[in-house]
Design a protein around this motif. Structure first.
Motif, mmCIF file in Angstrom:
data_model
loop_
_atom_site.group_PDB
_atom_site.id
_atom_site.type_symbol
_atom_site.label_atom_id
_atom_site.label_comp_id
_atom_site.label_asym_id
_atom_site.label_seq_id
_atom_site.Cartn_x
_atom_site.Cartn_y
_atom_site.Cartn_z
ATOM 1 N N UNK A 46 -0.924 -4.518 1.557
ATOM 2 C CA UNK A 46 -0.962 -4.386 0.102
ATOM 3 C C UNK A 46 -2.406 -4.400 -0.410
ATOM 4 N N UNK A 47 -2.592 -3.794 -1.561
ATOM 5 C CA UNK A 47 -3.904 -3.792 -2.201
ATOM 6 C C UNK A 47 -4.084 -5.078 -3.001
ATOM 7 N N UNK A 48 -5.297 -5.580 -3.013
ATOM 8 C CA UNK A 48 -5.630 -6.735 -3.829
ATOM 9 C C UNK A 48 -5.843 -6.277 -5.274
ATOM 10 N N UNK A 49 -5.692 -7.183 -6.242
ATOM 11 C CA UNK A 49 -5.854 -6.795 -7.656
ATOM 12 C C UNK A 49 -7.183 -6.094 -7.938
ATOM 13 N N UNK A 50 -8.266 -6.569 -7.336
ATOM 14 C CA UNK A 50 -9.573 -5.940 -7.538
ATOM 15 C C UNK A 50 -9.572 -4.492 -7.042
ATOM 16 N N UNK B 185 -2.401 3.657 0.853
ATOM 17 C CA UNK B 185 -1.969 3.032 -0.403
ATOM 18 C C UNK B 185 -3.015 3.197 -1.498
ATOM 19 N N UNK B 186 -4.286 2.968 -1.168
ATOM 20 C CA UNK B 186 -5.342 3.081 -2.168
ATOM 21 C C UNK B 186 -5.509 4.501 -2.677
ATOM 22 N N UNK C 266 -6.709 12.127 2.890
ATOM 23 C CA UNK C 266 -6.448 10.682 2.966
ATOM 24 C C UNK C 266 -5.609 10.353 4.196
ATOM 25 N N UNK C 267 -4.591 11.152 4.463
ATOM 26 C CA UNK C 267 -3.766 10.919 5.655
ATOM 27 C C UNK C 267 -4.587 11.065 6.932
ATOM 28 N N UNK C 268 -5.424 12.092 6.974
ATOM 29 C CA UNK C 268 -6.267 12.315 8.150
ATOM 30 C C UNK C 268 -7.239 11.148 8.350
#
Length: 133
Positions: free
Chosen positions: A2-6, A70-71, A119-121
């Motif tokens: 998961x991504x952090x809030x920042x 995700x980002x 991004x996938x690559x």
């Protein structure tokens, strides 16, 4: 992962920035999307720009290899949502000419698709390198 809030704030800020730059490009240089030759060149030259945007996103948001998809997906989704709103209700932000708006939207969609593939690559490569260690 998961991504952090920042990281979410950074990715959202990048989405707005990338959207604004693309909008300014269409607004102030419409010939680069409407002219047949320049439009084709614009599609081709957007590929390295997409790489740069993905690189900036990974770097500025400090995304771990497992967070890249995700980002970048967050950046792409936010920018596409802004585009959808702008094209539906505020299309004059791009142009008042329907043809320019249509070709600009095509260029934007192309850029989103290329960015998603990049991004996938990048994620696949970095995760592979990370696991090889």
């Amino acid at each position: 992962m998961m991504l952090r809030p920042r990281q979410i704030v950074i990715c959202t800020s990048l989405a707005v920035s990338f959207w604004l730059l693309a909008t300014l490009y269409i607004r102030f240089m419409p010939v680069f999307v409407t002219d047949p030759l320049r439009g084709d060149i614009g599609f081709i030259t957007s590929i390295p720009v997409c790489w740069l945007c993905i690189w900036l996103t990974v770097r500025l948001a400090r995304l771990a290899p497992q967070q890249i998809v995700a980002g970048c997906l967050l950046v792409l989704a936010d920018a596409m949502l802004i585009d959808g709103i702008a094209l539906r209700w505020f299309h004059a932000v791009y142009t008042t000419d329907e043809r320019t708006a249509r070709l600009g939207a095509a260029w934007l969609l192309w850029g989103y698709g290329v960015s998603a593939w990049v991004a996938l690559f990048v994620a696949n490569r970095r995760v592979g390198l990370h696991q090889a260690r």
